[in-house]
Design a protein around this motif. Sequence first.
Motif, PDB file in Angstrom:
ATOM      1  N   VAL A 219       0.861  -1.190   0.000  1.00  0.00           N
ATOM      2  CA  VAL A 219       0.000   0.000   0.000  1.00  0.00           C
ATOM      3  C   VAL A 219       0.891   1.231   0.000  1.00  0.00           C
ATOM      4  O   VAL A 219       2.003   1.188   0.552  1.00  0.00           O
ATOM      5  CB  VAL A 219      -0.934   0.006   1.234  1.00  0.00           C
ATOM      6  N   PRO A 220       0.410   2.333  -0.591  1.00  0.00           N
ATOM      7  CA  PRO A 220      -0.812   2.446  -1.399  1.00  0.00           C
ATOM      8  C   PRO A 220      -0.631   1.807  -2.781  1.00  0.00           C
ATOM      9  O   PRO A 220       0.482   1.703  -3.281  1.00  0.00           O
ATOM     10  CB  PRO A 220      -1.019   3.957  -1.501  1.00  0.00           C
ATOM     11  N   ALA A 221      -1.751   1.368  -3.355  1.00  0.00           N
ATOM     12  CA  ALA A 221      -1.749   0.727  -4.668  1.00  0.00           C
ATOM     13  C   ALA A 221      -2.408   1.655  -5.679  1.00  0.00           C
ATOM     14  O   ALA A 221      -3.433   2.278  -5.385  1.00  0.00           O
ATOM     15  CB  ALA A 221      -2.498  -0.607  -4.610  1.00  0.00           C
ATOM     16  N   LEU A 222      -1.821   1.758  -6.864  1.00  0.00           N
ATOM     17  CA  LEU A 222      -2.338   2.604  -7.928  1.00  0.00           C
ATOM     18  C   LEU A 222      -2.798   1.750  -9.100  1.00  0.00           C
ATOM     19  O   LEU A 222      -2.364   0.602  -9.270  1.00  0.00           O
ATOM     20  CB  LEU A 222      -1.266   3.590  -8.397  1.00  0.00           C
ATOM     21  N   PHE A 223      -3.666   2.320  -9.926  1.00  0.00           N
ATOM     22  CA  PHE A 223      -4.210   1.601 -11.082  1.00  0.00           C
ATOM     23  C   PHE A 223      -3.103   1.174 -12.034  1.00  0.00           C
ATOM     24  O   PHE A 223      -3.100   0.046 -12.545  1.00  0.00           O
ATOM     25  CB  PHE A 223      -5.221   2.501 -11.795  1.00  0.00           C
ATOM     26  N   ILE A 224      -2.132   2.045 -12.248  1.00  0.00           N
ATOM     27  CA  ILE A 224      -1.052   1.747 -13.182  1.00  0.00           C
ATOM     28  C   ILE A 224      -0.182   0.595 -12.694  1.00  0.00           C
ATOM     29  O   ILE A 224       0.449  -0.096 -13.475  1.00  0.00           O
ATOM     30  CB  ILE A 224      -0.206   3.025 -13.400  1.00  0.00           C
ATOM     31  N   GLN A 225      -0.157   0.385 -11.391  1.00  0.00           N
ATOM     32  CA  GLN A 225       0.699  -0.650 -10.814  1.00  0.00           C
ATOM     33  C   GLN A 225       0.300  -2.049 -11.274  1.00  0.00           C
ATOM     34  O   GLN A 225       1.147  -2.942 -11.346  1.00  0.00           O
ATOM     35  CB  GLN A 225       0.626  -0.540  -9.287  1.00  0.00           C
ATOM     36  N   TYR A 226      -0.977  -2.236 -11.593  1.00  0.00           N
ATOM     37  CA  TYR A 226      -1.459  -3.557 -11.984  1.00  0.00           C
ATOM     38  C   TYR A 226      -1.113  -3.911 -13.430  1.00  0.00           C
ATOM     39  O   TYR A 226      -1.382  -5.033 -13.871  1.00  0.00           O
ATOM     40  CB  TYR A 226      -2.972  -3.627 -11.784  1.00  0.00           C
ATOM     41  N   PHE A 227      -0.520  -2.962 -14.170  1.00  0.00           N
ATOM     42  CA  PHE A 227      -0.085  -3.235 -15.535  1.00  0.00           C
ATOM     43  C   PHE A 227       1.434  -3.312 -15.635  1.00  0.00           C
ATOM     44  O   PHE A 227       1.968  -3.511 -16.728  1.00  0.00           O
ATOM     45  CB  PHE A 227      -0.608  -2.147 -16.478  1.00  0.00           C
ATOM     46  N   GLN A 228       2.117  -3.158 -14.527  1.00  0.00           N
ATOM     47  CA  GLN A 228       3.577  -3.210 -14.508  1.00  0.00           C
ATOM     48  C   GLN A 228       4.018  -4.591 -14.053  1.00  0.00           C
ATOM     49  O   GLN A 228       3.676  -5.028 -12.959  1.00  0.00           O
ATOM     50  CB  GLN A 228       4.130  -2.138 -13.569  1.00  0.00           C
ATOM     51  N   ALA A 229       4.772  -5.258 -14.885  1.00  0.00           N
ATOM     52  CA  ALA A 229       5.319  -6.565 -14.544  1.00  0.00           C
ATOM     53  C   ALA A 229       6.777  -6.402 -14.133  1.00  0.00           C
ATOM     54  O   ALA A 229       7.469  -5.472 -14.569  1.00  0.00           O
ATOM     55  CB  ALA A 229       5.202  -7.523 -15.732  1.00  0.00           C
ATOM     56  N   ALA A 230       7.257  -7.317 -13.288  1.00  0.00           N
ATOM     57  CA  ALA A 230       8.639  -7.233 -12.814  1.00  0.00           C
ATOM     58  C   ALA A 230       9.623  -7.320 -13.970  1.00  0.00           C
ATOM     59  O   ALA A 230      10.692  -6.702 -13.951  1.00  0.00           O
ATOM     60  CB  ALA A 230       8.905  -8.352 -11.802  1.00  0.00           C
ATOM     61  N   GLU A 231       9.257  -8.043 -14.990  1.00  0.00           N
ATOM     62  CA  GLU A 231      10.155  -8.247 -16.125  1.00  0.00           C
ATOM     63  C   GLU A 231      10.375  -6.978 -16.930  1.00  0.00           C
ATOM     64  O   GLU A 231      11.354  -6.864 -17.672  1.00  0.00           O
ATOM     65  CB  GLU A 231       9.589  -9.341 -17.024  1.00  0.00           C
ATOM     66  N   ASP A 232       9.486  -5.989 -16.802  1.00  0.00           N
ATOM     67  CA  ASP A 232       9.648  -4.740 -17.540  1.00  0.00           C
ATOM     68  C   ASP A 232      10.954  -4.043 -17.202  1.00  0.00           C
ATOM     69  O   ASP A 232      11.492  -3.301 -18.036  1.00  0.00           O
ATOM     70  CB  ASP A 232       8.480  -3.797 -17.224  1.00  0.00           C
ATOM     71  N   TYR A 233      11.452  -4.257 -15.996  1.00  0.00           N
ATOM     72  CA  TYR A 233      12.611  -3.512 -15.520  1.00  0.00           C
ATOM     73  C   TYR A 233      13.908  -4.314 -15.614  1.00  0.00           C
ATOM     74  O   TYR A 233      14.960  -3.821 -15.212  1.00  0.00           O
ATOM     75  CB  TYR A 233      12.371  -3.092 -14.066  1.00  0.00           C
ATOM     76  N   TYR A 234      13.845  -5.521 -16.137  1.00  0.00           N
ATOM     77  CA  TYR A 234      15.042  -6.343 -16.260  1.00  0.00           C
ATOM     78  C   TYR A 234      15.526  -6.447 -17.697  1.00  0.00           C
ATOM     79  O   TYR A 234      16.673  -6.819 -17.936  1.00  0.00           O
ATOM     80  CB  TYR A 234      14.786  -7.747 -15.699  1.00  0.00           C
ATOM     81  N   HIS A 235      14.668  -6.152 -18.660  1.00  0.00           N
ATOM     82  CA  HIS A 235      15.086  -6.102 -20.052  1.00  0.00           C
ATOM     83  C   HIS A 235      15.490  -4.671 -20.411  1.00  0.00           C
ATOM     84  O   HIS A 235      15.186  -3.721 -19.701  1.00  0.00           O
ATOM     85  CB  HIS A 235      13.946  -6.560 -20.969  1.00  0.00           C
ATOM     86  N   ARG A 236      16.148  -4.538 -21.530  1.00  0.00           N
ATOM     87  CA  ARG A 236      16.430  -3.201 -22.027  1.00  0.00           C
ATOM     88  C   ARG A 236      15.124  -2.474 -22.315  1.00  0.00           C
ATOM     89  O   ARG A 236      14.098  -3.069 -22.586  1.00  0.00           O
ATOM     90  CB  ARG A 236      17.256  -3.273 -23.306  1.00  0.00           C
ATOM     91  N   SER A 237      15.204  -1.163 -22.249  1.00  0.00           N
ATOM     92  CA  SER A 237      13.996  -0.369 -22.447  1.00  0.00           C
ATOM     93  C   SER A 237      13.417  -0.601 -23.836  1.00  0.00           C
ATOM     94  O   SER A 237      14.098  -0.445 -24.853  1.00  0.00           O
ATOM     95  CB  SER A 237      14.329   1.114 -22.258  1.00  0.00           C
ATOM     96  N   ASP A 238      12.163  -1.008 -23.888  1.00  0.00           N
ATOM     97  CA  ASP A 238      11.473  -1.179 -25.168  1.00  0.00           C
ATOM     98  C   ASP A 238      10.476  -0.049 -25.396  1.00  0.00           C
ATOM     99  O   ASP A 238       9.561  -0.178 -26.197  1.00  0.00           O
ATOM    100  CB  ASP A 238      10.764  -2.535 -25.209  1.00  0.00           C
ATOM    101  N   PHE A 239      10.650   1.049 -24.633  1.00  0.00           N
ATOM    102  CA  PHE A 239       9.797   2.231 -24.748  1.00  0.00           C
ATOM    103  C   PHE A 239       8.335   1.921 -24.454  1.00  0.00           C
ATOM    104  O   PHE A 239       7.432   2.603 -24.932  1.00  0.00           O
ATOM    105  CB  PHE A 239       9.933   2.887 -26.122  1.00  0.00           C
ATOM    106  N   GLY A 240       8.112   0.866 -23.669  1.00  0.00           N
ATOM    107  CA  GLY A 240       6.758   0.572 -23.214  1.00  0.00           C
ATOM    108  C   GLY A 240       5.899  -0.145 -24.223  1.00  0.00           C
ATOM    109  O   GLY A 240       4.666  -0.127 -24.095  1.00  0.00           O
TER     110      GLY A 240
END
Length: 532
Positions: free
Chosen positions: A294-315
């Motif tokens: 907590v606190p939890a935001l709406f955007i947080q539920y679309f973020q996966a842990a793997e997003d931050y371990y690969h090179r940036s793919d610009f989302g």
Amino acid sequence: MKFIKKAMKWKPPAPVQGEGKENMIQTEPLKENLQENINKIKTTLGHSEDIIVREMKLGSEQTINIALFYTDGLSDTQSVQEFIIEPLMLNIRGTEWERKIAAGHNSYELLQEFILSVGDIQPITDYDELFTALLSGNTIFLLEGCSKGFSIGLTAWEDRGVTEPSAQTVIRGPREGFSETLRTNTALIRRKIKDQHLWLENKKIGRRTKTNVSIMYIKGVANDKIVQEVHARLDRIDIDGILESGNIEELIEDEVYSPWPTVYNTERPDVVAASLLEGRIAILVDGTPFVLLVPALFIQYFQAAEDYYHRSDFGLIRMLRYLCFFIALMAPSLYIAITTYHQEMLPTPLLISLAAQREGVPFPAFIEALMMEVAFEILREAGVRMPRAVGQAISIVGALVIGQAAVEAGIVSAAMVIVVSITAIANFVLPSFNIAIAVRMLRFILMGLAAAFGLFGILVGLVAMLLHLSSLRSFGVPYMSPFAPFILSEQKDGIFRAPIWKWSSRPRYITKGNSVKANTPPPSKPKTRNSN
């Protein structure tokens, strides 16, 4: 909201005179007579077979009477033998300590400082503390002639150990997940954040279960007001037992009847560590591998842990998740609205093809979609509840067989099977199971609005959903931030995922004061070497 406030403020009714007294937790102080204490403990616990009582006489003349209590299966019996019984039986004989203990001179202090070679020793003075410690796996030490005892931390029980998370898997990243043991979970977090400001505060919640609940946050990064609010909401809980973190989640969330979750849960230590660095607060519950954030935001539920371990793919992958969110939410309702009210929006060849498919279907599009969605939900639940070896086969084969048979029987059209299949697959793309459940619930509401009012009904439903989302808060933080209110500086990890060296600040609404997250300059290009 009123209902949950009443539930948290609820107090147990006073027991009827002469009834239920044997089930009430005793809070009276310990007696000086050792035999009275032994009888009291045995009687209160119903002479349970797993409660081991060891009475011993110490000293050369065997004039010192003591008693040890521990729970078989929760306590480390080998450590009890090595670090308590052997030192008491051997190290005390013929020493000055024996004479002082026999004479009653500071007996407990002498035992704690010179005899017992155990680090975790806590004094206990009443039966409430004694029973809580005993049933938590600690060993209880009582001495004749003293009205207090020791709780010795020698807990040991079988646990699942650290394994790979089953619900939140990644291709690249850590493969360790939380277990059901609280101390293992806190250790996994401390392995990742070696900061002296990472604070851990413990509570016991549940009148009967006395479940250990820990609150972890980084002092100076987390908002002190949110930390106080977390403590206040946990302190208001008055319930018989807490068996899983989901029980805590329902009792502390901001909005009870909203389908959107306002408390995030995860079984990955790296996700918790990253959230703590952003200023969030983690709530760990003993007996479950799922940690609340907590606190939890709406955007947080679309973020996966793997997003931050690969090179940036610009989302690009994250934008795909947002697209799948709208497909899972609106695909059946759009099909119903267009085929029922707005056929002119379709190209003529496609409209003719759909009309030919639906020629032998006896049901309107809404009933057709409703039947297929309900059938797929049944198959999904059957696949989850069935044994793992056959669950996946049943869900896949069942969907293929039922879909093909329904088309051949003329109950549904082939286009409807395609729409429902795409909707189901898009629902699985969402990283969080909680947000997927909300989408599944709202999908049926939009289908009803589309059947009644067409695209206008879908638009009204979306506007109502957007207004509701904008009104939600999670522990005082706007649920839709940084989109509503719009914060330009925090869009670097919103729909798009900027390179890590651009993340210079923490979320404004979550943390207060210490908002600087990184000062790493952008990577510089190497200087070209002269050909000379």
